[in-house]
Structure formats: structure tokens, C-alpha cells
Design an enzyme around this catalytic site. Structure first.
Site, PDB file in Angstrom:
ATOM      1  N   ARG A 167      97.697 -36.630  -0.207  1.00  6.98           N
ATOM      2  CA  ARG A 167      97.198 -35.461   0.538  1.00  6.98           C
ATOM      3  C   ARG A 167      95.690 -35.528   0.803  1.00  6.98           C
ATOM      4  O   ARG A 167      95.030 -34.507   0.945  1.00  6.98           O
ATOM      5  CB  ARG A 167      97.521 -34.147  -0.193  1.00  6.98           C
ATOM      6  CG  ARG A 167      99.004 -33.807  -0.306  1.00  6.98           C
ATOM      7  CD  ARG A 167      99.640 -33.551   1.049  1.00  6.98           C
ATOM      8  NE  ARG A 167     100.997 -33.046   0.928  1.00  6.98           N
ATOM      9  CZ  ARG A 167     102.097 -33.783   0.852  1.00  6.98           C
ATOM     10  NH1 ARG A 167     101.996 -35.114   0.878  1.00  6.98           N
ATOM     11  NH2 ARG A 167     103.290 -33.229   0.760  1.00  6.98           N
ATOM     12  N   SER A 238     104.270 -26.151   1.378  1.00  3.75           N
ATOM     13  CA  SER A 238     103.672 -26.141   0.040  1.00  3.75           C
ATOM     14  C   SER A 238     102.273 -25.544   0.156  1.00  3.75           C
ATOM     15  O   SER A 238     101.466 -26.021   0.943  1.00  3.75           O
ATOM     16  CB  SER A 238     103.533 -27.555  -0.514  1.00  3.75           C
ATOM     17  OG  SER A 238     104.793 -28.149  -0.664  1.00  3.75           O
ATOM     18  N   GLU A 334      96.698 -26.685  -1.055  1.00  2.00           N
ATOM     19  CA  GLU A 334      96.832 -27.743  -0.058  1.00  2.00           C
ATOM     20  C   GLU A 334      96.388 -27.178   1.293  1.00  2.00           C
ATOM     21  O   GLU A 334      95.858 -27.883   2.144  1.00  2.00           O
ATOM     22  CB  GLU A 334      98.308 -28.180   0.010  1.00  2.00           C
ATOM     23  CG  GLU A 334      98.568 -29.245   1.028  1.00  2.00           C
ATOM     24  CD  GLU A 334     100.040 -29.499   1.248  1.00  2.00           C
ATOM     25  OE1 GLU A 334     100.642 -30.242   0.455  1.00  2.00           O
ATOM     26  OE2 GLU A 334     100.590 -28.968   2.227  1.00  2.00           O
TER      27      GLU A 334
HETATM   28  N1  EPU Z   1     111.177 -27.615  -8.737  1.00  2.00           N
HETATM   29  C1  EPU Z   1     111.613 -26.572  -9.530  1.00  2.00           C
HETATM   30  N2  EPU Z   1     111.523 -25.301  -9.039  1.00  2.00           N
HETATM   31  C2  EPU Z   1     111.007 -25.023  -7.822  1.00  2.00           C
HETATM   32  C3  EPU Z   1     110.557 -26.084  -7.017  1.00  2.00           C
HETATM   33  C4  EPU Z   1     110.648 -27.380  -7.496  1.00  2.00           C
HETATM   34  O1  EPU Z   1     112.058 -26.768 -10.645  1.00  2.00           O
HETATM   35  O2  EPU Z   1     110.936 -23.853  -7.468  1.00  2.00           O
HETATM   36  C5  EPU Z   1     111.299 -28.994  -9.252  1.00  2.00           C
HETATM   37  C6  EPU Z   1     112.375 -29.756  -8.470  1.00  2.00           C
HETATM   38  O3  EPU Z   1     113.634 -29.591  -9.066  1.00  2.00           O
HETATM   39  C7  EPU Z   1     111.904 -31.177  -8.559  1.00  2.00           C
HETATM   40  C8  EPU Z   1     110.392 -31.054  -8.552  1.00  2.00           C
HETATM   41  O4  EPU Z   1     110.099 -29.704  -8.966  1.00  2.00           O
HETATM   42  O5  EPU Z   1     112.279 -31.752  -9.761  1.00  2.00           O
HETATM   43  C9  EPU Z   1     109.769 -31.379  -7.229  1.00  2.00           C
HETATM   44  O6  EPU Z   1     110.276 -30.496  -6.239  1.00  2.00           O
HETATM   45  P1  EPU Z   1     110.541 -30.978  -4.714  1.00  2.00           P
HETATM   46  O7  EPU Z   1     111.293 -32.234  -4.679  1.00  2.00           O
HETATM   47  O8  EPU Z   1     111.077 -29.821  -3.963  1.00  2.00           O
HETATM   48  O9  EPU Z   1     109.107 -31.342  -4.160  1.00  2.00           O
HETATM   49  P2  EPU Z   1     107.680 -30.662  -4.323  1.00  2.00           P
HETATM   50  O10 EPU Z   1     106.860 -31.491  -5.253  1.00  2.00           O
HETATM   51  O11 EPU Z   1     107.814 -29.232  -4.626  1.00  2.00           O
HETATM   52  C10 EPU Z   1     106.624 -32.099  -2.388  1.00  2.00           C
HETATM   53  C11 EPU Z   1     105.714 -31.887  -1.221  1.00  2.00           C
HETATM   54  C12 EPU Z   1     106.477 -31.305  -0.046  1.00  2.00           C
HETATM   55  C13 EPU Z   1     107.622 -32.227   0.307  1.00  2.00           C
HETATM   56  C14 EPU Z   1     108.518 -32.401  -0.934  1.00  2.00           C
HETATM   57  C15 EPU Z   1     109.626 -33.380  -0.729  1.00  2.00           C
HETATM   58  C16 EPU Z   1     103.490 -31.461  -2.051  1.00  2.00           C
HETATM   59  C17 EPU Z   1     102.429 -30.441  -2.302  1.00  2.00           C
HETATM   60  N3  EPU Z   1     104.630 -31.000  -1.550  1.00  2.00           N
HETATM   61  O12 EPU Z   1     107.070 -30.817  -2.835  1.00  2.00           O
HETATM   62  O13 EPU Z   1     105.572 -31.253   1.058  1.00  2.00           O
HETATM   63  O14 EPU Z   1     108.386 -31.710   1.377  1.00  2.00           O
HETATM   64  O15 EPU Z   1     107.702 -32.919  -2.026  1.00  2.00           O
HETATM   65  O16 EPU Z   1     109.113 -34.665  -0.729  1.00  2.00           O
HETATM   66  O17 EPU Z   1     103.270 -32.655  -2.292  1.00  2.00           O
HETATM   67  C18 EPU Z   1     103.960 -29.780   2.067  1.00  2.00           C
HETATM   68  O18 EPU Z   1     103.098 -30.575   1.721  1.00  2.00           O
HETATM   69  O19 EPU Z   1     103.671 -28.718   2.697  1.00  2.00           O
HETATM   70  C19 EPU Z   1     105.329 -30.042   1.710  1.00  2.00           C
HETATM   71  C20 EPU Z   1     106.281 -29.176   2.003  1.00  2.00           C
END
Ligand code: EPU
Length: 338
Positions: A167, A238, A334
């Protein structure tokens, strides 16, 4: 003043969070010539640098608005050129990322499909090195063309020049912010190159002769469940970055919460803040007035009717404090605050 440059324009419609004051001036440019015209106007009439935006999906406009010129980059056009087993796709900065992903998928080209259904324009993708489901644009970008807002110089940045990290990029630094991205070139593959390591995507690994379209369909359906529809509520995806902490800090966290997901990066362990907010802080679905953390994905802030920039900012501060109290981790937005 001409039709291109408007005065005292409300910024709320130019951000997917749908809040904010007014810009002293705002111009939607659809060509480099218009961009140059607006930059020269800004030099003559304002004392602050122009603020450049795309579709406003990662910005929070404060109530004070912007005292200078807001430039909405709207140049469009997609071209492609074959190069061995690759195809180079060049998209103008104002194209929507998802339009370019769809174009690539329809041409059966591999590389962009994991980035399906992300809001935002092409010009914004290098700035914060947009990424999802195991792919970051830095994996695909060959070069970025940009125009310097003060000198008017036009330059081609190689992938290395962009200094990509999670990012982050050169375009977020003080000198980088002076460059307005006008187009981006991606290297895509003609031969199958599915990237299915991330989370539930692994289930697709058993499909024979999978196509980019099938991957796109899967990503669209995952995202539809996790993200609110930004046509109906204010959101910026996010809202915070996943924090990167030291291996020692991660070990301490694991001692207390053994299931916190963490991923090794060059700079430390990237921790899933969604997990922290949800499972450790109990904040998934938490609301304060018209602002809440989305019930299906805690990392996503949702601003409903009646939300104002100050309420969103206070809410974000409250969440930041609560995470720090509980885990000692300092988190950062972000989303860019203006
Ligand atoms: N999780 C939870 N509860 C929640 C949300 C997530 O327990 O409410 C756990 C999930 O089960 C998983 C982990 O946290 O084990 C990661 O969650 P997820 O795969 O949904 O990804 P994220 O880290 O929340 C990032 C990016 C997203 C991108 C997704 C998928 C960032 C800040 N965000 O989210 O990007 O779509 O991975 O790759 O890096 C964005 O930047 O705006 C964005 C949407």
C-alpha cells in the site's frame, strides 16, 4: 473562468464516502491538454498545490473542503501490444480499474483477474499499490507515465522507480505527490497463470483449464459478500491498512491470541486487522451514530445517512485508540484525509 474550471464545488459527490466541504475550484479533465490548462490556472490563481483525484474511492474530504483546485483525472483509453508471451496493456489514468480488468479477462489475458470488482481508477492504482487476493499491481506494472504539476515535465517511471511496497509507493512521498499519473502499462500473460493461493481461492485449484473469467466470477462473488454496495452507502473499502509489526510483537500477540493471521513481509509481519477488530476487539458491526464497521468485514467503514467527515474522523480515532489499548498496535488509515 471557463466551463472546464468550476468554482465552489461540493466535494461530497466526488468521494465514495460522500462527505466533505467544497473545493474552491474543481475541474474534470479528459485530456493532457486540459490537464495542462488547469495546472496553469492553478499556478496563477491559488496558493496551494492542486489536489488530484480519480473516482474518490479512497479519500475522506474534511468539512473545510479544499482551498485550491481539485483535479478529477478523467482521461480514458486502453491500448495493447504483444511482446513475446506477454501482452502489454496501457490504460489512461481515468479508466476504471475494473473496466481494464474486464477488458483483460475478455481477451483471456492473465494477471489482473484477482483485482476484479475493486472501485477506483487506473491512475490511483500505483499510488497505493492496490492489491487483493494475493496480487498487487506492482506485480504487473511495467511503467507509469506522469506529468509534474509544477514543471510540466512528462516522465516514464519504471516499476523500480515507483518504489512499491504494501500500500505504498514513490507517489505517496512528498516529491512523488507532485506527479500526476496519466497512464499505466501492465504486463499480462497469454499462457495460463492463475494465482490461487489466497484463502478460499485455493478451492479453484482443482478446476481443469480454468479461465480468467472463472477467477473473476469467484472474486466478484467473494467481494459481494464482504463489501457493502458503494452505490447505496458511503464506504472506501478497507479504511485502515493492515499493520506491519515486528516478529517479537507478533509473537507476543500470538501468545495471547493464537489464531491471529500474520504474513511475513520485507518489513515485518503483516497482521490481519479485520481479525483483530472482529475477534479480539469485538468491533465488527460496531456503530457510533451513522458510522459503523461493516457487519461482514470489520476493516470496512460504512458511513450511512447523516454521516459527516468529522464524525467519520472521530470514529476512526476511536477505533485506532481501542485497537492500541487492546493490542498495543498502532494502526493507520489507508484512506487519504484531505
Ligand atoms: N477477518 C475476520 N473478521 C473480519 C474481517 C476479516 O476475522 O471482520 C479475518 C479473515 O477471516 C481473514 C483475515 O481476517 O483470516 C483477512 O481478511 P480478508 O481476507 O478479508 O482480507 P483483509 O486483510 O481484511 C485485504 C485488503 C483488501 C483486499 C483483501 C483481499 C488491506 C488493507 N485490505 O483485506 O483490500 O480486498 O485483503 O485480498 O490490505 C482495500 O485495500 O480497500 C481492500 C479492500
Amino acid at each position: 473562468m471557463d466551463d472546464l474550471i468550476r468554482q465552489e464545488v461540493s466535494l461530497a459527490p466526488y468521494s465514495t464516502l460522500r462527505v466533505g466541504g467544497s473545493a474552491a475550484y474543481l475541474a474534470e479533465v479528459t485530456s493532457i491538454a486540459e490537464l495542462q490548462e488547469v495546472l496553469s490556472f492553478a499556478k496563477q490563481h491559488t496558493n496551494v498545490p492542486p489536489l488530484v483525484i480519480g473516482s474518490g474511492s479512497n479519500v475522506l474530504f474534511r468539512e473545510a473542503g479544499y482551498p485550491g483546485v481539485v483535479v478529477v483525472v478523467g482521461m480514458t483509453g486502453i491500448t495493447q501490444a504483444e511482446e513475446g508471451d506477454s501482452v502489454l496493456i496501457t490504460a489512461a489514468a481515468g479508466e476504471l480499474l475494473d473496466t481494464v480488468v474486464l477488458h483483460a479477462v475478455q481477451e483471456s489475458l492473465w494477471g489482473l483477474e484477482n483485482l476484479s470488482a475493486i472501485p477506483g481508477t487506473i491512475g490511483a492504482t500505483p499510488v497505493q499499490n492496490v492489491g487483493a487476493y494475493g496480487v498487487e499491481v506492482s506485480d504487473l506494472i511495467v511503467s507509469v507515465t506522469a506529468l509534474h504539476m509544477e514543471t510540466g515535465e512528462q516522465r516514464i517511471f519504471s516499476n523500480e522507480d515507483c518504489q512499491f511496497a504494501y500500500r505504498e509507493s514513490f507517489f505517496k512521498t512528498e516529491s512523488g505527490r507532485k506527479w500526476i499519473i496519466t497512464s499505466v502499462t501492465f504486463r499480462l500473460k497469454k499462457d495460463p497463470a492463475p494465482q490461487l493461493e489466497y484463502g478460499t481461492l485455493a478451492e479453484l485449484q482443482s478446476i481443469q483449464n480454468i479461465t480468467p473469467q472463472q477467477v473473476r466470477d469467484e472474486i466478484e462473488s467473494i467481494r459481494a459478500g464482504k463489501f457493502p454496495d458503494w452505490h447505496h452507502v458511503g464506504t472506501a473499502g478497507s479504511f485502515f491498512k493492515n499493520p506491519i509489526i515486528s516478529p517479537t510483537a507478533y509473537d507476543e500477540l500470538l501468545a495471547q491470541y493464537p489464531d491471529v493471521p500474520g504474513f511475513e513481509t520485507e518489513h515485518g509481519i503483516k497482521v490481519s486487522l479485520g481479525y483483530v477488530l472482529d475477534k479480539i476487539c469485538g468491533l465488527r458491526g460496531y456503530s457510533n451514530g451513522p458510522v459503523c464497521l461493516y457487519e461482514n468485514q470489520a476493516l470496512v467503514l460504512v458511513a450511512t445517512k447523516g454521516a459527516r467527515a468529522s464524525l467519520i474522523e472521530n470514529f476512526a480515532r476511536e477505533i485506532t485508540n481501542r485497537v492500541e489499548e487492546k493490542t498495543k498496535i498502532k494502526i493507520e488509515p489507508e484512506v487519504r484525509f484531505v
